[in-house]
Design a protein around this motif. Structure first.
Motif, PDB file in Angstrom:
ATOM      1  N   GLY A   8      87.990  61.895  39.298  1.00  0.00           N
ATOM      2  CA  GLY A   8      88.049  63.318  38.953  1.00  0.00           C
ATOM      3  C   GLY A   8      89.200  63.621  38.018  1.00  0.00           C
ATOM      4  N   GLY A   9      90.343  63.019  38.268  1.00  0.00           N
ATOM      5  CA  GLY A   9      91.504  63.222  37.401  1.00  0.00           C
ATOM      6  C   GLY A   9      91.267  62.709  35.991  1.00  0.00           C
ATOM      7  N   ILE A  10      90.641  61.560  35.894  1.00  0.00           N
ATOM      8  CA  ILE A  10      90.338  60.989  34.579  1.00  0.00           C
ATOM      9  C   ILE A  10      89.356  61.879  33.821  1.00  0.00           C
ATOM     10  CG2 ILE A  10      89.193  59.048  33.426  1.00  0.00           C
ATOM     11  CD1 ILE A  10      90.446  57.254  35.628  1.00  0.00           C
ATOM     12  N   ILE A  11      88.360  62.387  34.528  1.00  0.00           N
ATOM     13  CA  ILE A  11      87.376  63.266  33.879  1.00  0.00           C
ATOM     14  C   ILE A  11      88.039  64.539  33.381  1.00  0.00           C
ATOM     15  CG2 ILE A  11      85.334  64.681  34.316  1.00  0.00           C
ATOM     16  CD1 ILE A  11      84.337  62.426  36.133  1.00  0.00           C
ATOM     17  N   VAL A  12      88.908  65.126  34.207  1.00  0.00           N
ATOM     18  CA  VAL A  12      89.612  66.341  33.782  1.00  0.00           C
ATOM     19  C   VAL A  12      90.509  66.037  32.589  1.00  0.00           C
ATOM     20  CG1 VAL A  12      91.361  68.030  34.473  1.00  0.00           C
ATOM     21  CG2 VAL A  12      89.488  67.469  36.018  1.00  0.00           C
ATOM     22  N   PHE A  13      91.161  64.868  32.585  1.00  0.00           N
ATOM     23  CA  PHE A  13      91.999  64.481  31.448  1.00  0.00           C
ATOM     24  C   PHE A  13      91.192  64.428  30.160  1.00  0.00           C
ATOM     25  CE2 PHE A  13      93.362  60.965  28.700  1.00  0.00           C
ATOM     26  CZ  PHE A  13      94.580  61.470  28.274  1.00  0.00           C
ATOM     27  N   SER A  26      79.002  70.185  24.314  1.00  0.00           N
ATOM     28  CA  SER A  26      78.598  70.541  25.675  1.00  0.00           C
ATOM     29  C   SER A  26      78.875  69.425  26.669  1.00  0.00           C
ATOM     30  CB  SER A  26      77.116  70.905  25.689  1.00  0.00           C
ATOM     31  OG  SER A  26      76.343  69.794  25.294  1.00  0.00           O
ATOM     32  N   MET A  27      79.086  68.207  26.190  1.00  0.00           N
ATOM     33  CA  MET A  27      79.392  67.085  27.084  1.00  0.00           C
ATOM     34  C   MET A  27      80.695  67.335  27.834  1.00  0.00           C
ATOM     35  SD  MET A  27      78.444  64.335  28.314  1.00  0.00           S
ATOM     36  CE  MET A  27      77.813  62.821  27.711  1.00  0.00           C
ATOM     37  N   ILE A  28      81.630  68.021  27.214  1.00  0.00           N
ATOM     38  CA  ILE A  28      82.918  68.313  27.839  1.00  0.00           C
ATOM     39  C   ILE A  28      82.713  69.194  29.062  1.00  0.00           C
ATOM     40  CG2 ILE A  28      85.113  69.505  27.504  1.00  0.00           C
ATOM     41  CD1 ILE A  28      84.884  68.636  24.549  1.00  0.00           C
ATOM     42  N   HIS A  29      81.872  70.199  28.955  1.00  0.00           N
ATOM     43  CA  HIS A  29      81.628  71.086  30.068  1.00  0.00           C
ATOM     44  C   HIS A  29      80.900  70.357  31.203  1.00  0.00           C
ATOM     45  CE1 HIS A  29      83.192  74.388  27.814  1.00  0.00           C
ATOM     46  NE2 HIS A  29      82.381  74.091  26.812  1.00  0.00           N
ATOM     47  N   LEU A  30      80.019  69.443  30.846  1.00  0.00           N
ATOM     48  CA  LEU A  30      79.336  68.640  31.850  1.00  0.00           C
ATOM     49  C   LEU A  30      80.344  67.779  32.612  1.00  0.00           C
ATOM     50  CD1 LEU A  30      76.685  67.666  33.103  1.00  0.00           C
ATOM     51  CD2 LEU A  30      76.581  65.939  31.302  1.00  0.00           C
ATOM     52  N   LEU A  31      81.289  67.192  31.906  1.00  0.00           N
ATOM     53  CA  LEU A  31      82.322  66.389  32.559  1.00  0.00           C
ATOM     54  C   LEU A  31      83.187  67.236  33.481  1.00  0.00           C
ATOM     55  CD1 LEU A  31      83.491  64.055  29.661  1.00  0.00           C
ATOM     56  CD2 LEU A  31      82.142  63.432  31.659  1.00  0.00           C
ATOM     57  N   LEU A  32      83.486  68.458  33.072  1.00  0.00           N
ATOM     58  CA  LEU A  32      84.276  69.344  33.922  1.00  0.00           C
ATOM     59  C   LEU A  32      83.525  69.682  35.207  1.00  0.00           C
ATOM     60  CD1 LEU A  32      86.726  71.099  34.445  1.00  0.00           C
ATOM     61  CD2 LEU A  32      85.568  72.930  33.238  1.00  0.00           C
ATOM     62  N   ILE A  34      81.266  67.850  36.669  1.00  0.00           N
ATOM     63  CA  ILE A  34      81.275  66.633  37.481  1.00  0.00           C
ATOM     64  C   ILE A  34      82.620  66.474  38.174  1.00  0.00           C
ATOM     65  CG2 ILE A  34      81.191  64.117  37.394  1.00  0.00           C
ATOM     66  CD1 ILE A  34      79.108  64.431  35.130  1.00  0.00           C
ATOM     67  N   ALA A  35      83.708  66.752  37.454  1.00  0.00           N
ATOM     68  CA  ALA A  35      85.044  66.630  38.041  1.00  0.00           C
ATOM     69  C   ALA A  35      85.228  67.607  39.197  1.00  0.00           C
ATOM     70  CB  ALA A  35      86.114  66.870  36.980  1.00  0.00           C
ATOM     71  N   VAL A  36      84.761  68.829  39.034  1.00  0.00           N
ATOM     72  CA  VAL A  36      84.881  69.823  40.100  1.00  0.00           C
ATOM     73  C   VAL A  36      84.071  69.385  41.318  1.00  0.00           C
ATOM     74  CG1 VAL A  36      84.281  72.182  40.741  1.00  0.00           C
ATOM     75  CG2 VAL A  36      85.402  71.730  38.570  1.00  0.00           C
TER      76      VAL A  36
END
Length: 51
Positions: A8-13, A26-32, A34-36
């Motif tokens: 999760g930390g890596i994804i948020v980074f 939009s991939m960035i928002h998808l990663l966020l 997933i991190a949440v």
């Protein structure tokens, strides 16, 4: 569950890095999202083991 916290930390980074460099779209928002989800799962499953 420490592993989930690291993921999760890596994804948020990478999400923050993508926002700063304006890459990923939009991939960035998808990663966020997933991190949440990973952090919520970690909180739910981790509470039982911390007692």
């Amino acid at each position: 569950m420490v592993f989930l916290r690291w993921i999760g930390g890596i994804i948020v980074f990478f999400w923050v890095l993508g926002l700063i460099l304006r890459i990923g779209g939009s991939m960035i928002h998808l990663l966020l999202i997933i991190a949440v989800i990973v952090f919520i799962i970690d909180l739910i499953l981790g509470k039982g083991k911390r007692t």
